[in-house]
Design an enzyme around this catalytic site. Structure first.
Site, PDB file in Angstrom:
ATOM      1  CB  SER A 123      -0.889   0.052   1.239  1.00 41.26           C
ATOM      2  OG  SER A 123      -1.680  -1.092   1.309  1.00 41.26           O
ATOM      3  CG  HIS A 144      -1.939  -0.326  -4.212  1.00 47.72           C
ATOM      4  ND1 HIS A 144      -2.405   0.916  -3.904  1.00 47.72           N
ATOM      5  CD2 HIS A 144      -2.294  -1.123  -3.173  1.00 47.72           C
ATOM      6  CE1 HIS A 144      -3.010   0.871  -2.724  1.00 47.72           C
ATOM      7  NE2 HIS A 144      -2.955  -0.349  -2.262  1.00 47.72           N
ATOM      8  CD  GLU A 156      -2.613   4.054  -6.209  1.00 50.91           C
ATOM      9  OE1 GLU A 156      -2.913   5.243  -6.094  1.00 50.91           O
ATOM     10  OE2 GLU A 156      -2.134   3.396  -5.264  1.00 50.91           O
ATOM     11  CG  ASN A 195      -3.638   4.421   0.527  1.00 49.45           C
ATOM     12  OD1 ASN A 195      -4.833   4.473   0.783  1.00 49.45           O
ATOM     13  ND2 ASN A 195      -3.007   3.278   0.312  1.00 49.45           N
TER      14      ASN A 195
HETATM   15  N1  LIG Z   1      -6.221  -5.248   3.072  1.00 42.14           N
HETATM   16  C1  LIG Z   1      -6.335  -4.241   2.241  1.00 42.14           C
HETATM   17  O1  LIG Z   1      -7.365  -3.545   2.197  1.00 42.14           O
HETATM   18  C2  LIG Z   1      -5.213  -3.907   1.316  1.00 42.14           C
HETATM   19  C3  LIG Z   1      -5.480  -3.164   0.153  1.00 42.14           C
HETATM   20  C4  LIG Z   1      -4.441  -2.913  -0.748  1.00 42.14           C
HETATM   21  C5  LIG Z   1      -3.168  -3.376  -0.476  1.00 42.14           C
HETATM   22  N2  LIG Z   1      -2.928  -4.087   0.674  1.00 42.14           N
HETATM   23  C6  LIG Z   1      -1.556  -4.588   0.875  1.00 42.14           C
HETATM   24  O2  LIG Z   1      -1.536  -5.957   0.508  1.00 42.14           O
HETATM   25  C7  LIG Z   1      -0.587  -6.667   1.305  1.00 42.14           C
HETATM   26  C8  LIG Z   1      -1.285  -7.812   2.000  1.00 42.14           C
HETATM   27  O3  LIG Z   1      -2.315  -7.305   2.815  1.00 42.14           O
HETATM   28  P1  LIG Z   1      -3.483  -8.237   3.370  1.00 42.14           P
HETATM   29  O4  LIG Z   1      -4.496  -7.327   3.956  1.00 42.14           O
HETATM   30  O5  LIG Z   1      -3.880  -9.229   2.329  1.00 42.14           O
HETATM   31  O6  LIG Z   1      -2.707  -9.014   4.540  1.00 42.14           O
HETATM   32  P2  LIG Z   1      -3.120 -10.383   5.268  1.00 42.14           P
HETATM   33  O7  LIG Z   1      -2.486 -10.333   6.599  1.00 42.14           O
HETATM   34  O8  LIG Z   1      -4.586 -10.628   5.165  1.00 42.14           O
HETATM   35  O9  LIG Z   1      -2.405 -11.505   4.380  1.00 42.14           O
HETATM   36  C9  LIG Z   1      -1.009 -11.705   4.329  1.00 42.14           C
HETATM   37  C10 LIG Z   1      -0.725 -13.176   4.041  1.00 42.14           C
HETATM   38  O10 LIG Z   1       0.664 -13.330   3.817  1.00 42.14           O
HETATM   39  C11 LIG Z   1       1.078 -14.540   4.442  1.00 42.14           C
HETATM   40  N3  LIG Z   1       2.524 -14.539   4.656  1.00 42.14           N
HETATM   41  C12 LIG Z   1       3.228 -14.051   5.689  1.00 42.14           C
HETATM   42  N4  LIG Z   1       4.555 -14.257   5.505  1.00 42.14           N
HETATM   43  C13 LIG Z   1       4.683 -14.912   4.312  1.00 42.14           C
HETATM   44  C14 LIG Z   1       5.783 -15.426   3.578  1.00 42.14           C
HETATM   45  N5  LIG Z   1       7.033 -15.290   3.996  1.00 42.14           N
HETATM   46  N6  LIG Z   1       5.536 -16.036   2.381  1.00 42.14           N
HETATM   47  C15 LIG Z   1       4.272 -16.155   1.917  1.00 42.14           C
HETATM   48  N7  LIG Z   1       3.192 -15.704   2.590  1.00 42.14           N
HETATM   49  C16 LIG Z   1       3.395 -15.083   3.760  1.00 42.14           C
HETATM   50  C17 LIG Z   1       0.258 -14.580   5.715  1.00 42.14           C
HETATM   51  O11 LIG Z   1       0.216 -15.879   6.263  1.00 42.14           O
HETATM   52  C18 LIG Z   1      -1.099 -14.100   5.217  1.00 42.14           C
HETATM   53  O12 LIG Z   1      -1.884 -15.172   4.743  1.00 42.14           O
HETATM   54  C19 LIG Z   1       0.030  -5.632   2.237  1.00 42.14           C
HETATM   55  O13 LIG Z   1       1.210  -5.157   1.670  1.00 42.14           O
HETATM   56  C20 LIG Z   1      -1.036  -4.543   2.281  1.00 42.14           C
HETATM   57  O14 LIG Z   1      -0.479  -3.274   2.573  1.00 42.14           O
HETATM   58  C21 LIG Z   1      -3.911  -4.378   1.558  1.00 42.14           C
END
Ligand SMILES: NC(=O)c1ccc[n+]([C@@H]2O[C@H](COP(=O)([O-])OP(=O)(O)OC[C@H]3O[C@@H](n4cnc5c(N)ncnc54)[C@H](O)[C@@H]3O)[C@@H](O)[C@H]2O)c1
Length: 396
Positions: A123, A144, A156, A195
């Site tokens: 993000s 993104h 993005e 953001n």
């Molecule tokens: N949630 C949102 O609304 C949103 C929106 C846009 C971008 N993002 C970005 O997306 C990314 C993920 O966010 P999220 O909300 O899905 O997080 P999340 O915590 O729901 O999911 C992350 C996943 O990654 C896994 N993980 C951890 N370490 C790992 C590794 N070494 N190898 C493989 N998998 C691993 C975890 O077990 C988990 O299943 C972040 O960078 C976040 O900033 C989130």
């Protein structure tokens, strides 16, 4: 690599975003491997995809056989070697933590073919730094997606310092093939476009509330019912998660300084008490009985133009920095957060001189950098490029 060459993908992390991105890719015919740290997480992620595809079938948006074929295109593994061995693109969606992301990019560099593109769904973290963890920074970029990836139209695409134009083009084309509208972030700036502008309007709302000039309900009612935005700023911050707003805000402050001075007295106690908004049941509002009711009768409590002014100002910083075009900024805010207009088109209609004067008045009153007009805005206003009425503003 041209986007037409992309056939196989890996998605790293199968959480909220990762499983959604994998589902989207598979729906559009790509073979996908989801990678996570254990089999149970992967099983749950696949169950969620199955459930979501079932909903599409129920709503008659796809047929059962399409849902079955989509699911069959998604493999799961805890092995980077298995997932990466013949992929064309890997999209990382692991937790928002730079050292973790760097270690993942280093592993992907070892486990994927040298011509594969490595993208991050971060993000706000630095794409350049992730690129440096590999031997192919030209093939590392940001991609993104917005939550949920299958429903939100915006992507993005972010250029790191080493990213090649070819990589950007390929990801732009891939986003289009997935039915999305891509916007390009030409520099590796924090908060990217959406953001970053949201960060500015959130702060204006938080500080206004903190100074006791308006209630949060009054600000949200004005934003929704007078401004025509789908949610008020407090409601939206709760909806997206206060922890996320806090983390993004912290990075914006560290990078851009006083302009993003956080309203700590307001948000820190909520974070400490784990009141993170909708997902925990409480944030600025109580969500335990559903969406908060924003009272209609408060629709004039807050001056919505103040939000527009700081948004246009932040847009001017992005344009002045050559990080984004006015078109892409407007598209981003309309598709990424459903704003009724983009900040640049709104400023052009209202008048850039009006916006600059509004900011100057706020700056004089509160002496906060948040309100200091960006040099580009002042420059345009002084040249008489005041927007629609002058024939030139952010747009010609
Ligand atoms: N949630 C949102 O609304 C949103 C929106 C846009 C971008 N993002 C970005 O997306 C990314 C993920 O966010 P999220 O909300 O899905 O997080 P999340 O915590 O729901 O999911 C992350 C996943 O990654 C896994 N993980 C951890 N370490 C790992 C590794 N070494 N190898 C493989 N998998 C691993 C975890 O077990 C988990 O299943 C972040 O960078 C976040 O900033 C989130």
């Amino acid at each position: 690599m041209a986007s037409g060459m992309i056939k196989k993908a890996a998605v790293i992390g199968s959480g909220a975003m990762g499983h959604g991105i994998a589902e989207l890719l598979a729906m559009y015919g790509y073979e996908v491997f989801m990678v996570d740290i254990n089999d149970e997480i992967l099983r749950n992620a696949k169950e969620k995809i199955k459930w979501s595809l079932g909903k599409f079938v129920e709503k008659r948006r796809i047929r059962q056989e399409d849902a079955d074929a989509t699911l069959a295109r998604i493999g799961t593994t805890t092995s980077y070697e298995e997932a990466g061995k013949d992929v064309d693109v890997a999209i990382e969606a692991a937790p928002e933590n730079m050292s973790l992301k760097k270690s993942i990019f280093a592993k992907l560099d070892q486990s994927t073919p040298m011509d594969a593109i490595l993208a991050s769904n971060t993000s706000t973290l630095s794409i350049t730094e992730m690129g440096k963890a590999t031997n192919r920074p030209d093939k590392v970029a940001g991609m993104h997606f917005f939550n949920p990836p299958h429903a939100m139209a915006l992507v993005e695409v972010i250029k790191g310092e080493g990213t090649s134009p070819e990589t950007i083009n390929t990801l732009v084309e891939l986003a289009k093939k997935l039915g999305k509208t891509p916007i390009i972030v030409r520099k590796d700036i924090r908060g990217f476009i959406v953001n970053r502008i949201l960060g500015a309007v959130f702060l204006e709302a938080f500080w206004t509330f903190k100074r006791g000039e308006a209630t949060k309900e009054g600000i949200d009612a004005s934003i929704k019912y007078t401004g025509g935005f789908p949610m008020g700023w407090f409601e939206l911050a709760d909806f997206s998660g206060l922890d996320i707003a806090y983390d993004v805000g912290k990075i914006l402050y560290e990078t851009y300084g006083e302009r993003f001075k956080p309203c700590s007295e307001l948000i820190d106690p909520l974070i400490k008490e784990h009141k993170l908004g909708q997902k925990t049941g409480v944030g600025f509002y109580d969500w335990t009985k559903g969406r908060p009711r924003i009272p209609f009768n408060l629709l004039e409590e807050y001056d919505v133009d103040r939000s527009w002014a700081v948004a246009a100002n932040e847009a001017a910083w992005l344009i002045g920095d050559d990080a984004a075009s006015a078109e892409d900024i407007d598209t981003g805010m309309k598709l990424g957060t459903y704003w009724p207009q983009g900040p640049c088109e709104h400023a052009d209609r209202t008048g850039l001189d009006v916006m600059a004067n509004k900011l100057k008045g706020l700056h004089a009153k509160y002496n906060m950098e948040l309100y200091r007009p960006c040099p580009l805005l002042e420059d345009y206003a002084s040249k008489g490029w005041t927007g629609k009425k002058a024939g030139r503003g952010f747009y010609q």
